[in-house]
Enzyme design. Structure first.
Site, short mmCIF file in Angstrom:
data_model
loop_
_atom_site.label_atom_id
_atom_site.label_comp_id
_atom_site.label_asym_id
_atom_site.label_seq_id
_atom_site.Cartn_x
_atom_site.Cartn_y
_atom_site.Cartn_z
N GLY A 43 0.84 -1.20 0.00
CA GLY A 43 0.00 0.00 0.00
C GLY A 43 0.86 1.24 0.00
CG ASN A 44 -0.26 4.63 -1.50
OD1 ASN A 44 -0.94 5.49 -0.95
ND2 ASN A 44 -0.68 3.93 -2.54
NE ARG A 45 4.07 7.28 5.58
CZ ARG A 45 5.09 7.98 6.06
NH1 ARG A 45 6.26 7.88 5.47
NH2 ARG A 45 4.93 8.77 7.08
#
Ligand code: CTP
Length: 394
Positions: free
Chosen positions: A207-209
């Site tokens: 995923g990412n932030r």
């Protein structure tokens, strides 16, 4: 360009009309206002905190010391752009007029400089009482907008002036009060937001932030200005948007499908999502045991913006870019290669992290404009991007 503020405290007094404010809240959310409900303690006899919490998607308190660890009354007072007190009882109007601070709502009113609109609802004899008349005159002289209650039958058999006005007319007055410009009426705006996740196995993902806050600000701003909004939300809590149309997705493939469904009929696409650039070549249905969890082979995801720009008819397309150096040249390359009309390049150097309330960067347009922004709110950026998109739509 002024930002159109949309954080509203909806104060609810202890009148039977409180139940009509549930509908009022929904309709305000449809128009892009983001609402925090602050009921008076006695009003919970009519509509309970759980209802307000569910409808607003935010926690609800009636006293200063409740939930103060989450949002202090001073920060809530500072955050609110407007107050709408509906219904306001004779007692609540009196307490505001004398400057009391005996519950959270009256504390906030004292602590805030935001403009306040009051919608009274009470028995006609109370509305016509000299004390109430004097209190209303005091509030009006201080710049409060106090609506006139409607004339007609009340909850019992009595009639006269004191009825809670129709929700539609409250909203009309409130829009006038806030200067809400409906310049996107008739336009369809498709927005993607959040960050896509790619499953590795049953419990893990890549995923990412991305916090998705910018897409929430965009959706609310576009709705506030009258657009029909569709938000494709990747792993994002959209409860503050109320009844706005949201496709919830998890992976890039799901986002691709949802965008494909909506793209042809939209006027403006704003691709705010952080799309995972790659996904595991193989994802396992069960959980991979840690002894075997040593490497992941990746394959690239399609570039959704580039794909959609290949199908573009007359849509205005806006992309985002996060860069740490060479902001303008890198963003110009993306603008060209992805067939965009506008790109916002976020300066994520010097440790700027996702999830902040403000943003710094540059808006670049196909027509060569460069607008630098330093620490502006995500709302302000949302409105600026919509202004530019509207101008390019013509
Ligand atoms: N984007 C997309 N599909 C992808 C990756 C990105 O549609 N697979 C969109 C993003 O939503 C954003 C824009 O493309 O609007 C730019 O994203 P960014 O991550 O900055 O650029 P990349 O193309 O991934 O390039 P790089 O990571 O090399 O900077």
């Amino acid at each position: 360009m002024p930002s159109i503020a949309r954080e509203v405290v909806l104060g609810v007094g202890a009148g039977i009309a409180a139940y009509k404010s549930c509908e009022l809240l929904r309709r305000l959310q449809d128009r892009g206002y983001v609402i925090t409900v602050v009921p008076t303690p006695a009003s919970l006899n009519f509509v309970g905190a759980a209802t307000w919490q569910a409808l607003s998607g935010r926690s609800v308190a009636t006293q200063v010391w409740e939930n103060s660890h989450e949002v202090s009354h001073i920060s809530l007072a500072n955050r609110a752009s407007y107050f709408l007190i509906a219904p306001a009882t004779a007692d609540l109007i009196a307490r505001i007029a004398v400057g009391r601070a005996d519950d959270l709502l009256t504390n906030l009113i004292l602590a805030s400089n935001a403009p306040i609109m009051i919608v009274p609802a009470m028995h006609p004899q109370m509305w016509n009482d000299v004390a109430t008349k004097a209190n209303v005159a005091t509030l009006r002289s201080r710049g409060f907008l106090v609506m006139e209650p409607d004339i007609g039958r009340l909850t019992g058999s009595d009639s006269g002036q004191g009825r809670f006005p129709a929700v539609a007319s409250i909203i009309e007055r409130f829009d006038e009060f806030t200067g809400n410009v409906r310049d996107l009426e008739g336009k369809k705006i498709l927005i993607s937001g959040g960050g896509t996740r790619e499953a590795i196995d049953a419990v893990r993902f890549i995923g990412n932030r991305s916090s998705g806050k910018q897409s929430i600000a965009l959706a609310a701003a576009a709705a506030l200005r009258g657009a029909e909004v569709k938000l494709v939300a990747a792993n994002l809590d959209t409860s503050s948007l109320g009844t706005l149309a949201v496709h919830h997705v998890e992976s890039t493939a799901q986002m691709r499908l949802a965008l494909a469904e909506e793209f042809a009929s939209c006027d403006i696409l704003i691709m705010c999502a952080a799309v995972a650039d790659a996904k595991p070549l193989r994802s396992t249905l069960g959980k991979i045991k840690k002894a075997l969890y040593t490497s992941i082979e990746l394959e690239p995801n399609p570039d959704l913006l580039a794909e959609l720009s290949g199908e573009k008819a007359n849509q205005i397309m806006i992309g985002f870019a996060a860069e740490t150096s060479d902001l303008i040249p890198s963003a110009r390359v993306k603008l060209e290669s992805k067939g965009l009309d506008i790109i916002y390049v976020n300066d994520v150097s010097d440790g700027a992290i996702f999830g902040k309330e403000t943003t710094s960067g540059i808006i670049l347009t196909r027509t060569g404009e460069e607008i630098a922004l330093k620490e502006v709110s995500k709302d302000a950026l949302a409105h600026l991007l919509l202004d530019h998109a509207l101008r390019q739509l013509g």
